[in-house]
Design a protein around this motif. Structure first.
Motif, PDB file in Angstrom:
ATOM      1  N   GLU A  43       4.194   8.321   8.824  1.00  0.00           N
ATOM      2  CA  GLU A  43       3.321   8.288  10.004  1.00  0.00           C
ATOM      3  C   GLU A  43       2.058   7.462   9.761  1.00  0.00           C
ATOM      4  O   GLU A  43       1.500   6.872  10.692  1.00  0.00           O
ATOM      5  CB  GLU A  43       2.955   9.706  10.412  1.00  0.00           C
ATOM      6  N   THR A  44       1.604   7.396   8.520  1.00  0.00           N
ATOM      7  CA  THR A  44       0.368   6.672   8.215  1.00  0.00           C
ATOM      8  C   THR A  44       0.546   5.152   8.242  1.00  0.00           C
ATOM      9  O   THR A  44      -0.430   4.412   8.325  1.00  0.00           O
ATOM     10  CB  THR A  44      -0.158   7.048   6.826  1.00  0.00           C
ATOM     11  N   GLY A  45       1.781   4.677   8.100  1.00  0.00           N
ATOM     12  CA  GLY A  45       2.015   3.242   8.004  1.00  0.00           C
ATOM     13  C   GLY A  45       2.034   2.716   6.591  1.00  0.00           C
ATOM     14  O   GLY A  45       2.211   1.507   6.373  1.00  0.00           O
ATOM     15  N   LEU A  46       1.868   3.599   5.608  1.00  0.00           N
ATOM     16  CA  LEU A  46       1.958   3.180   4.210  1.00  0.00           C
ATOM     17  C   LEU A  46       3.411   2.936   3.835  1.00  0.00           C
ATOM     18  O   LEU A  46       4.336   3.418   4.481  1.00  0.00           O
ATOM     19  CB  LEU A  46       1.349   4.245   3.307  1.00  0.00           C
ATOM     20  N   GLU A  47       3.604   2.197   2.731  1.00  0.00           N
ATOM     21  CA  GLU A  47       4.953   1.774   2.355  1.00  0.00           C
ATOM     22  C   GLU A  47       5.549   2.552   1.181  1.00  0.00           C
ATOM     23  O   GLU A  47       6.769   2.593   1.035  1.00  0.00           O
ATOM     24  CB  GLU A  47       4.943   0.293   1.948  1.00  0.00           C
ATOM     25  N   ALA A  91      -1.144  -1.037  -4.315  1.00  0.00           N
ATOM     26  CA  ALA A  91      -2.484  -0.469  -4.180  1.00  0.00           C
ATOM     27  C   ALA A  91      -2.299   0.936  -3.621  1.00  0.00           C
ATOM     28  O   ALA A  91      -1.796   1.099  -2.512  1.00  0.00           O
ATOM     29  CB  ALA A  91      -3.336  -1.315  -3.251  1.00  0.00           C
ATOM     30  N   ILE A  92      -2.681   1.933  -4.411  1.00  0.00           N
ATOM     31  CA  ILE A  92      -2.432   3.325  -4.048  1.00  0.00           C
ATOM     32  C   ILE A  92      -3.682   3.915  -3.406  1.00  0.00           C
ATOM     33  O   ILE A  92      -4.707   4.098  -4.064  1.00  0.00           O
ATOM     34  CB  ILE A  92      -2.032   4.147  -5.291  1.00  0.00           C
ATOM     35  N   LEU A  93      -3.600   4.198  -2.109  1.00  0.00           N
ATOM     36  CA  LEU A  93      -4.697   4.867  -1.415  1.00  0.00           C
ATOM     37  C   LEU A  93      -4.593   6.355  -1.729  1.00  0.00           C
ATOM     38  O   LEU A  93      -3.543   6.957  -1.579  1.00  0.00           O
ATOM     39  CB  LEU A  93      -4.606   4.628   0.090  1.00  0.00           C
ATOM     40  N   GLU A  94      -5.709   6.937  -2.143  1.00  0.00           N
ATOM     41  CA  GLU A  94      -5.656   8.312  -2.640  1.00  0.00           C
ATOM     42  C   GLU A  94      -6.874   9.081  -2.169  1.00  0.00           C
ATOM     43  O   GLU A  94      -7.998   8.575  -2.174  1.00  0.00           O
ATOM     44  CB  GLU A  94      -5.610   8.298  -4.179  1.00  0.00           C
ATOM     45  N   LEU A  95      -6.636  10.311  -1.726  1.00  0.00           N
ATOM     46  CA  LEU A  95      -7.701  11.244  -1.377  1.00  0.00           C
ATOM     47  C   LEU A  95      -7.325  12.583  -1.992  1.00  0.00           C
ATOM     48  O   LEU A  95      -6.320  13.171  -1.620  1.00  0.00           O
ATOM     49  CB  LEU A  95      -7.826  11.385   0.141  1.00  0.00           C
ATOM     50  N   ASP A  96      -8.104  13.046  -2.942  1.00  0.00           N
ATOM     51  CA  ASP A  96      -7.747  14.311  -3.584  1.00  0.00           C
ATOM     52  C   ASP A  96      -7.761  15.447  -2.570  1.00  0.00           C
ATOM     53  O   ASP A  96      -8.801  15.752  -1.989  1.00  0.00           O
ATOM     54  CB  ASP A  96      -8.739  14.621  -4.709  1.00  0.00           C
ATOM     55  N   ALA A  97      -6.602  16.055  -2.362  1.00  0.00           N
ATOM     56  CA  ALA A  97      -6.512  17.285  -1.572  1.00  0.00           C
ATOM     57  C   ALA A  97      -7.191  17.154  -0.215  1.00  0.00           C
ATOM     58  O   ALA A  97      -8.145  17.850   0.100  1.00  0.00           O
ATOM     59  CB  ALA A  97      -7.105  18.451  -2.353  1.00  0.00           C
ATOM     60  N   ALA A  98      -6.675  16.271   0.632  1.00  0.00           N
ATOM     61  CA  ALA A  98      -7.259  16.046   1.955  1.00  0.00           C
ATOM     62  C   ALA A  98      -6.707  17.056   2.962  1.00  0.00           C
ATOM     63  O   ALA A  98      -5.489  17.214   3.075  1.00  0.00           O
ATOM     64  CB  ALA A  98      -6.956  14.629   2.427  1.00  0.00           C
ATOM     65  N   ALA A 124      15.257   5.812   4.823  1.00  0.00           N
ATOM     66  CA  ALA A 124      15.364   6.120   6.251  1.00  0.00           C
ATOM     67  C   ALA A 124      14.010   6.082   6.939  1.00  0.00           C
ATOM     68  O   ALA A 124      13.935   5.905   8.167  1.00  0.00           O
ATOM     69  CB  ALA A 124      16.001   7.496   6.432  1.00  0.00           C
ATOM     70  N   ARG A 125      12.941   6.236   6.179  1.00  0.00           N
ATOM     71  CA  ARG A 125      11.588   6.214   6.742  1.00  0.00           C
ATOM     72  C   ARG A 125      10.851   4.921   6.429  1.00  0.00           C
ATOM     73  O   ARG A 125       9.637   4.819   6.663  1.00  0.00           O
ATOM     74  CB  ARG A 125      10.799   7.411   6.199  1.00  0.00           C
ATOM     75  N   GLY A 126      11.551   3.949   5.867  1.00  0.00           N
ATOM     76  CA  GLY A 126      10.919   2.689   5.517  1.00  0.00           C
ATOM     77  C   GLY A 126       9.988   2.798   4.329  1.00  0.00           C
ATOM     78  O   GLY A 126       9.053   2.006   4.189  1.00  0.00           O
ATOM     79  N   LEU A 127      10.250   3.771   3.439  1.00  0.00           N
ATOM     80  CA  LEU A 127       9.392   4.002   2.288  1.00  0.00           C
ATOM     81  C   LEU A 127      10.089   3.616   0.992  1.00  0.00           C
ATOM     82  O   LEU A 127      11.312   3.517   0.936  1.00  0.00           O
ATOM     83  CB  LEU A 127       8.993   5.479   2.217  1.00  0.00           C
ATOM     84  N   ARG A 128       9.263   3.451  -0.060  1.00  0.00           N
ATOM     85  CA  ARG A 128       9.765   3.205  -1.402  1.00  0.00           C
ATOM     86  C   ARG A 128       9.049   4.104  -2.383  1.00  0.00           C
ATOM     87  O   ARG A 128       7.894   4.493  -2.173  1.00  0.00           O
ATOM     88  CB  ARG A 128       9.494   1.757  -1.824  1.00  0.00           C
ATOM     89  N   LEU A 129       9.725   4.427  -3.464  1.00  0.00           N
ATOM     90  CA  LEU A 129       9.055   5.059  -4.602  1.00  0.00           C
ATOM     91  C   LEU A 129       8.468   3.926  -5.435  1.00  0.00           C
ATOM     92  O   LEU A 129       9.203   3.100  -5.979  1.00  0.00           O
ATOM     93  CB  LEU A 129      10.057   5.868  -5.424  1.00  0.00           C
ATOM     94  N   CYS A 130       7.151   3.874  -5.506  1.00  0.00           N
ATOM     95  CA  CYS A 130       6.534   2.753  -6.214  1.00  0.00           C
ATOM     96  C   CYS A 130       6.159   3.109  -7.646  1.00  0.00           C
ATOM     97  O   CYS A 130       6.161   2.239  -8.520  1.00  0.00           O
ATOM     98  CB  CYS A 130       5.304   2.252  -5.465  1.00  0.00           C
ATOM     99  N   PHE A 152       0.814  -1.207   0.000  1.00  0.00           N
ATOM    100  CA  PHE A 152       0.000   0.000   0.000  1.00  0.00           C
ATOM    101  C   PHE A 152       0.850   1.260   0.000  1.00  0.00           C
ATOM    102  O   PHE A 152       1.797   1.399   0.777  1.00  0.00           O
ATOM    103  CB  PHE A 152      -0.947  -0.020   1.203  1.00  0.00           C
ATOM    104  N   GLY A 153       0.502   2.153  -0.906  1.00  0.00           N
ATOM    105  CA  GLY A 153       1.179   3.437  -1.019  1.00  0.00           C
ATOM    106  C   GLY A 153       0.166   4.553  -1.160  1.00  0.00           C
ATOM    107  O   GLY A 153      -1.043   4.343  -1.009  1.00  0.00           O
ATOM    108  N   VAL A 154       0.657   5.760  -1.474  1.00  0.00           N
ATOM    109  CA  VAL A 154      -0.224   6.911  -1.611  1.00  0.00           C
ATOM    110  C   VAL A 154       0.253   7.784  -2.767  1.00  0.00           C
ATOM    111  O   VAL A 154       1.454   7.954  -2.976  1.00  0.00           O
ATOM    112  CB  VAL A 154      -0.261   7.740  -0.300  1.00  0.00           C
ATOM    113  N   ASP A 155      -0.712   8.323  -3.523  1.00  0.00           N
ATOM    114  CA  ASP A 155      -0.393   9.327  -4.524  1.00  0.00           C
ATOM    115  C   ASP A 155      -0.313  10.681  -3.819  1.00  0.00           C
ATOM    116  O   ASP A 155      -1.178  11.027  -3.011  1.00  0.00           O
ATOM    117  CB  ASP A 155      -1.472   9.362  -5.610  1.00  0.00           C
ATOM    118  N   LEU A 156       0.713  11.452  -4.154  1.00  0.00           N
ATOM    119  CA  LEU A 156       0.966  12.685  -3.420  1.00  0.00           C
ATOM    120  C   LEU A 156      -0.049  13.787  -3.704  1.00  0.00           C
ATOM    121  O   LEU A 156      -0.032  14.821  -3.011  1.00  0.00           O
ATOM    122  CB  LEU A 156       2.388  13.180  -3.702  1.00  0.00           C
TER     123      LEU A 156
END
Length: 317
Positions: free
Chosen positions: A51-55, A287-294, A85-91, A9-13
């Motif tokens: 902070e969200t726990g996404l990867e 799987a990209i969790l996305e919320l437009d302009a939250a 350093a934050r346990g993240l990847r560019l997917c 699980f990731g997120v679109d910026l």
């Protein structure tokens, strides 16, 4: 990609494109923040995602773009180190240049798009990403004259460009995935069926966006069931329902979309049927969790990931 049955699980910026998150009054204020303090801007984003726990993260339009991130951290290696350093990847990375309204049949425009995609692809590959997600041109408002038809000939010309773009990316170890952007030529069920028929599955894949499919009156589960073998990556997003058929399609169309988007589990996406489809067809990957302009992206994404983990992931194959 790795084992398709494993979901990551990731997120679109685009999720962070809200003035409230940045403490500014408008979208222009967000751009100023990015320009005045690039490192602080990107540090805030990466810390929030962690902070969200996404990867993973999916890059998108400026100021949430790859050039801005590289400039902020000094190099691709600097960005990769900040992610690690934050346990993240560019997917993945979202490529918007096909949707800017230029004449894609103009050889000069096409050459510019392919060159831009090549530079973006080099960056994605260098940072270990797997996918370039592409939005396609927007449709015309119904009733406008002269009418522009998205017929077989128009679709075939676009498909030829997409096939060559996909081959260009494949040479770099990347997959091209077409995004079902609402009110584009790749969102309504007929349009998705047509474009996937005309593009080569070896080079062109699918990025279904559940909310955008709903906006156009479609059923995400039915659409993806038909094309499950083409799914490369997916945007998981909820919406309250279809938009009016006479919605104006202009520079404000993305602003018009936003009132129809909502938190995970609060809209009309049948998430349990969606998850059963994922299990039945062995669809995994990002799987990209996305919320437009939250305004509260950390809270919304944390709740969304919690909903996925508690209500969806336990669903058996």
């Amino acid at each position: 990609m790795s084992d398709k049955a494993e979901l990551r699980f990731g997120v679109d910026l685009v999720t962070f494109h809200h003035p409230g998150f940045w403490g500014v009054e408008d979208y222009a204020g967000i751009a100023r923040r990015a320009a005045e303090d690039p490192l602080g801007f990107w540090t805030k984003i990466l810390d929030a995602v962690a902070e969200t726990g996404l990867e993973g993260i999916e890059m998108t339009f400026p100021p949430f773009d790859w050039q801005g991130a590289v400039a902020a951290f000094g190099s691709e290696a600097g960005l990769a180190e900040a992610l690690s350093a934050r346990g993240l990847r560019l997917c993945s990375g979202f490529f918007a240049e096909l949707a800017l309204g230029a004449d894609l049949t103009d050889p000069a425009v096409e050459a510019g798009i392919l060159a831009s995609a090549a530079r973006y692809g080099d960056f994605l590959a260098a940072c270990g990403a797997e996918v370039m997600v592409a939005g396609l041109p927007m449709r015309q408002t119904p009733g406008e004259t002269p009418a522009r038809f998205f017929d077989f000939d128009a679709a075939r010309a676009l498909a030829d460009l997409l096939n060559r773009l996909g081959a260009l990316l494949a040479a770099k170890g990347l997959r091209l995935a077409l995004h079902t952007e609402g009110h584009s030529v790749f969102a309504a069920a007929r349009d998705v069926d047509l474009m996937l028929l005309l593009t080569d599955p070896a080079y062109v894949g699918l990025c279904p966006d559940t909310a955008h499919i709903l906006l156009m009156g479609g059923d995400p589960v039915q659409l993806v069931e038909r094309h499950h073998e083409r799914v490369v990556i997916a945007h998981w997003k909820d919406a309250t329902g279809p938009m009016p058929a006479d919605t104006p399609i202009d520079d404000l169309i993305h602003d018009r979309h936003r009132p129809y988007f909502c938190g995970f589990g609060l809209g009309r996406v049948d998430w349990h049927a969606w998850m059963r489809l994922m299990r039945r067809r062995g669809i995994g990957g990002w799987a990209i969790l996305e919320l437009d302009a939250a305004p509260d992206p950390v809270g919304d994404l944390t709740r969304g990931l919690g909903f996925v983990r508690q209500a969806l992931l336990p669903i058996p194959a």
